[in-house]
Design a protein around this motif. Structure first.
Motif, PDB file in Angstrom:
ATOM      1  N   THR A 206       1.314  13.595  -5.805  1.00  0.00           N
ATOM      2  CA  THR A 206       1.314  13.973  -4.244  1.00  0.00           C
ATOM      3  C   THR A 206       1.830  12.747  -3.447  1.00  0.00           C
ATOM      4  O   THR A 206       2.069  13.178  -2.640  1.00  0.00           O
ATOM      5  N   GLY A 207       2.247  11.771  -3.685  1.00  0.00           N
ATOM      6  CA  GLY A 207       2.094  10.348  -2.372  1.00  0.00           C
ATOM      7  C   GLY A 207       1.232   9.891  -1.350  1.00  0.00           C
ATOM      8  O   GLY A 207       1.144   9.593  -0.770  1.00  0.00           O
ATOM      9  N   ASP A 208      -0.056  10.665  -1.905  1.00  0.00           N
ATOM     10  CA  ASP A 208      -1.313  10.552  -1.149  1.00  0.00           C
ATOM     11  C   ASP A 208      -2.121  10.094  -1.804  1.00  0.00           C
ATOM     12  O   ASP A 208      -1.949   9.350  -2.827  1.00  0.00           O
ATOM     13  N   LYS A 209      -2.083   9.077  -0.453  1.00  0.00           N
ATOM     14  CA  LYS A 209      -2.574   7.093  -0.772  1.00  0.00           C
ATOM     15  C   LYS A 209      -3.968   7.001  -0.136  1.00  0.00           C
ATOM     16  O   LYS A 209      -4.868   5.674  -0.706  1.00  0.00           O
ATOM     17  N   GLU A 210      -4.790   7.487   0.514  1.00  0.00           N
ATOM     18  CA  GLU A 210      -5.887   7.970   0.669  1.00  0.00           C
ATOM     19  C   GLU A 210      -6.690   7.064  -0.243  1.00  0.00           C
ATOM     20  O   GLU A 210      -7.784   6.543   0.099  1.00  0.00           O
ATOM     21  N   ARG A 211      -7.786   7.755  -1.558  1.00  0.00           N
ATOM     22  CA  ARG A 211      -7.622   7.283  -2.489  1.00  0.00           C
ATOM     23  C   ARG A 211      -7.473   6.338  -2.809  1.00  0.00           C
ATOM     24  O   ARG A 211      -8.620   5.009  -3.716  1.00  0.00           O
ATOM     25  N   VAL A 212      -6.234   5.586  -2.903  1.00  0.00           N
ATOM     26  CA  VAL A 212      -6.636   4.526  -3.438  1.00  0.00           C
ATOM     27  C   VAL A 212      -6.554   3.435  -2.323  1.00  0.00           C
ATOM     28  O   VAL A 212      -7.301   2.159  -2.528  1.00  0.00           O
ATOM     29  N   ILE A 213      -6.049   3.513  -1.057  1.00  0.00           N
ATOM     30  CA  ILE A 213      -6.858   2.512  -0.543  1.00  0.00           C
ATOM     31  C   ILE A 213      -8.472   2.576  -0.306  1.00  0.00           C
ATOM     32  O   ILE A 213      -9.130   1.071  -0.045  1.00  0.00           O
ATOM     33  N   HIS A 214      -8.823   3.767   0.116  1.00  0.00           N
ATOM     34  CA  HIS A 214     -10.096   3.104  -0.479  1.00  0.00           C
ATOM     35  C   HIS A 214     -10.731   2.412  -1.149  1.00  0.00           C
ATOM     36  O   HIS A 214     -11.671   1.886  -0.995  1.00  0.00           O
ATOM     37  N   LEU A 215     -10.423   2.757  -2.819  1.00  0.00           N
ATOM     38  CA  LEU A 215     -10.964   2.180  -4.092  1.00  0.00           C
ATOM     39  C   LEU A 215     -10.536   0.773  -3.844  1.00  0.00           C
ATOM     40  O   LEU A 215     -11.416  -0.017  -4.015  1.00  0.00           O
ATOM     41  N   VAL A 216      -9.370   0.185  -2.790  1.00  0.00           N
ATOM     42  CA  VAL A 216      -9.367  -0.930  -2.923  1.00  0.00           C
ATOM     43  C   VAL A 216     -10.176  -1.875  -1.785  1.00  0.00           C
ATOM     44  O   VAL A 216     -10.863  -2.932  -2.203  1.00  0.00           O
ATOM     45  N   GLU A 217     -10.431  -1.055  -0.572  1.00  0.00           N
ATOM     46  CA  GLU A 217     -11.085  -1.647   0.434  1.00  0.00           C
ATOM     47  C   GLU A 217     -12.564  -1.151  -0.079  1.00  0.00           C
ATOM     48  O   GLU A 217     -13.349  -2.582   0.066  1.00  0.00           O
ATOM     49  N   ALA A 218     -12.512  -0.592  -1.379  1.00  0.00           N
ATOM     50  CA  ALA A 218     -14.387  -0.957  -1.843  1.00  0.00           C
ATOM     51  C   ALA A 218     -14.703  -1.763  -2.483  1.00  0.00           C
ATOM     52  O   ALA A 218     -15.574  -2.193  -2.895  1.00  0.00           O
ATOM     53  N   ALA A 219     -13.604  -2.060  -3.467  1.00  0.00           N
ATOM     54  CA  ALA A 219     -13.774  -3.175  -4.315  1.00  0.00           C
ATOM     55  C   ALA A 219     -13.592  -4.407  -3.391  1.00  0.00           C
ATOM     56  O   ALA A 219     -14.749  -5.351  -3.871  1.00  0.00           O
ATOM     57  N   MET A 220     -13.537  -4.658  -3.047  1.00  0.00           N
ATOM     58  CA  MET A 220     -13.780  -6.234  -1.321  1.00  0.00           C
ATOM     59  C   MET A 220     -14.915  -6.046  -1.117  1.00  0.00           C
ATOM     60  O   MET A 220     -15.608  -7.078  -0.424  1.00  0.00           O
ATOM     61  N   GLU A 221     -15.629  -5.252   0.030  1.00  0.00           N
ATOM     62  CA  GLU A 221     -16.502  -4.985   0.147  1.00  0.00           C
ATOM     63  C   GLU A 221     -17.595  -5.925   0.368  1.00  0.00           C
ATOM     64  O   GLU A 221     -18.200  -6.361   0.674  1.00  0.00           O
ATOM     65  N   PRO A 222     -18.100  -5.871  -1.524  1.00  0.00           N
ATOM     66  CA  PRO A 222     -19.245  -6.346  -1.324  1.00  0.00           C
ATOM     67  C   PRO A 222     -18.720  -8.035  -1.447  1.00  0.00           C
ATOM     68  O   PRO A 222     -19.599  -8.799  -1.202  1.00  0.00           O
ATOM     69  N   PHE A 223     -17.915  -8.512  -1.037  1.00  0.00           N
ATOM     70  CA  PHE A 223     -17.596  -9.832  -0.732  1.00  0.00           C
ATOM     71  C   PHE A 223     -16.680 -10.197   0.335  1.00  0.00           C
ATOM     72  O   PHE A 223     -16.828 -11.356   0.585  1.00  0.00           O
ATOM     73  N   GLY A 224     -17.043  -9.044   1.113  1.00  0.00           N
ATOM     74  CA  GLY A 224     -16.732  -9.432   3.355  1.00  0.00           C
ATOM     75  C   GLY A 224     -15.246  -8.616   3.284  1.00  0.00           C
ATOM     76  O   GLY A 224     -15.465  -8.794   4.265  1.00  0.00           O
ATOM     77  N   GLY A 225     -14.697  -7.956   2.223  1.00  0.00           N
ATOM     78  CA  GLY A 225     -13.794  -6.703   2.834  1.00  0.00           C
ATOM     79  C   GLY A 225     -13.142  -7.399   2.923  1.00  0.00           C
ATOM     80  O   GLY A 225     -12.247  -8.484   2.513  1.00  0.00           O
ATOM     81  N   ARG A 226     -11.588  -7.116   3.454  1.00  0.00           N
ATOM     82  CA  ARG A 226     -10.425  -7.196   4.058  1.00  0.00           C
ATOM     83  C   ARG A 226     -10.008  -8.640   4.273  1.00  0.00           C
ATOM     84  O   ARG A 226     -11.408  -8.849   5.435  1.00  0.00           O
ATOM     85  N   LEU A 227      -9.396 -10.044   3.637  1.00  0.00           N
ATOM     86  CA  LEU A 227      -9.222 -11.036   4.689  1.00  0.00           C
ATOM     87  C   LEU A 227      -7.920 -11.201   4.769  1.00  0.00           C
ATOM     88  O   LEU A 227      -7.178 -10.993   3.520  1.00  0.00           O
ATOM     89  N   LEU A 228      -7.669 -11.570   5.802  1.00  0.00           N
ATOM     90  CA  LEU A 228      -6.183 -11.581   6.578  1.00  0.00           C
ATOM     91  C   LEU A 228      -6.550 -13.060   7.273  1.00  0.00           C
ATOM     92  O   LEU A 228      -5.864 -13.813   7.051  1.00  0.00           O
ATOM     93  N   GLU A 229      -6.906 -12.452   8.347  1.00  0.00           N
ATOM     94  CA  GLU A 229      -7.069 -13.247   9.621  1.00  0.00           C
ATOM     95  C   GLU A 229      -7.769 -14.815   9.577  1.00  0.00           C
ATOM     96  O   GLU A 229      -9.003 -14.368   9.062  1.00  0.00           O
ATOM     97  N   GLY A 230      -7.202 -15.961   9.702  1.00  0.00           N
ATOM     98  CA  GLY A 230      -7.907 -17.141   8.872  1.00  0.00           C
ATOM     99  C   GLY A 230      -8.115 -17.410   7.329  1.00  0.00           C
ATOM    100  O   GLY A 230      -8.936 -19.211   7.544  1.00  0.00           O
ATOM    101  N   PHE A 231      -7.840 -17.111   7.396  1.00  0.00           N
ATOM    102  CA  PHE A 231      -7.940 -17.415   5.787  1.00  0.00           C
ATOM    103  C   PHE A 231      -6.046 -18.968   5.064  1.00  0.00           C
ATOM    104  O   PHE A 231      -5.521 -18.807   6.220  1.00  0.00           O
ATOM    105  N   SER A 232      -6.488 -19.524   5.159  1.00  0.00           N
ATOM    106  CA  SER A 232      -5.444 -20.869   4.941  1.00  0.00           C
ATOM    107  C   SER A 232      -5.645 -21.713   3.543  1.00  0.00           C
ATOM    108  O   SER A 232      -6.322 -21.483   3.098  1.00  0.00           O
ATOM    109  N   LEU A 233      -4.726 -21.663   3.220  1.00  0.00           N
ATOM    110  CA  LEU A 233      -4.690 -22.765   1.490  1.00  0.00           C
ATOM    111  C   LEU A 233      -4.007 -23.948   1.600  1.00  0.00           C
ATOM    112  O   LEU A 233      -2.501 -23.764   2.310  1.00  0.00           O
ATOM    113  N   GLY A 234      -3.792 -24.743   1.533  1.00  0.00           N
ATOM    114  CA  GLY A 234      -3.413 -25.716   1.371  1.00  0.00           C
ATOM    115  C   GLY A 234      -3.889 -26.652   2.325  1.00  0.00           C
ATOM    116  O   GLY A 234      -2.191 -27.711   2.603  1.00  0.00           O
ATOM    117  N   LYS A 235      -3.496 -26.356   3.446  1.00  0.00           N
ATOM    118  CA  LYS A 235      -4.210 -26.664   5.125  1.00  0.00           C
ATOM    119  C   LYS A 235      -4.721 -28.195   5.028  1.00  0.00           C
ATOM    120  O   LYS A 235      -5.518 -28.475   4.478  1.00  0.00           O
TER     121      LYS A 235
END
Length: 235
Positions: A206-235
């Protein structure tokens, strides 16, 4: 496709090409009862006279055959490599295979395989979890923001593999690729697998993304959720 016929064919193959091997197993979809019209025979050979491991594909007795040949010690690095990548292909074949020939080596090797499978893969470190959360978040944002259907489909493909890996590895379970994504998830949690498949099926249909978005966010939630700001690798 007939299971009895597959065993008979595998035995004929061994008799023709590896008559002096120390042990042989028939593994794969035929053994699990999951064979299709395009399934092949997966045959694992242990032969102490073989200098090094190799894999070969051929057609014999009107069957496509994949043969995995090892000596009585060369399989060990493959077991270890499979453990490190968390995809236990060879241990799985050895543990579930039907014994076609055994001069006394299969029992020992099979016990090693079963012990490895029971132990599971190495637990992810905190830094690995952060790295995986970061790339999962980045791919999810690409998916949410994309307006090109062609690009979106392949972002969804990547997202399915990333989130399945995250869920399984963060719970110390083995992973898979291609059809083994679903099989590995099913071995972890049948109900979750249904949610996973339905979420992506809904998007592709159908092109509806909502269930996929919820699935991915729910997977990360027990470990702190989304991570972008403040992430550093090799600094």
């Amino acid at each position: 496709m007939n299971k009895d016929n597959s065993i008979e064919t595998a035995q004929k193959f061994i008799h023709k090409y590896f008559p002096n091997c120390n042990g042989a197993l028939l593994a794969g979809s035929v053994v699990r009862g999951e064979e299709t019209d395009t399934s092949d025979l997966d045959i694992v050979i242990f032969d102490e006279t073989v200098p090094s491991s190799y894999r070969e594909s051929l057609i014999e007795f009107d069957w496509p055959i994949e043969v995995f040949v090892h000596n009585t010690s060369s399989y060990k690095p493959f077991f270890e490599s499979d453990r490190k990548r968390a995809r236990p292909s060879l241990p799985q074949m050895v543990s579930e295979g039907i014994i076609l020939k055994d001069d006394g080596v299969i029992e020992i090797i099979r016990k090693e395989a079963i012990d490895l499978l029971k132990k599971g893969p190495e637990e992810w470190s905190e830094i690995t979890l952060k790295i995986k959360r970061y790339f999962l978040t980045d791919t999810l944002d690409d998916f949410i923001g994309c307006t090109n259907r062609g690009e979106e489909i392949f972002i969804a493909n990547a997202l399915a593999e990333l989130v399945s890996e995250f869920v399984l590895r963060s719970n110390c379970h083995w992973i898979g690729t291609s059809k083994w994504i679903v099989r590995s998830l099913r071995a972890y949690d049948e109900d979750y697998t249904i949610q996973f498949v339905e979420a992506f099926d809904t998007y592709y249909t159908t092109g509806d993304k909502e269930r996929v978005i919820h699935l991915v966010e729910a997977a990360m939630e027990p470990f702190g959720g989304r991570l972008l700001e403040g992430f550093s690798l090799g600094k």
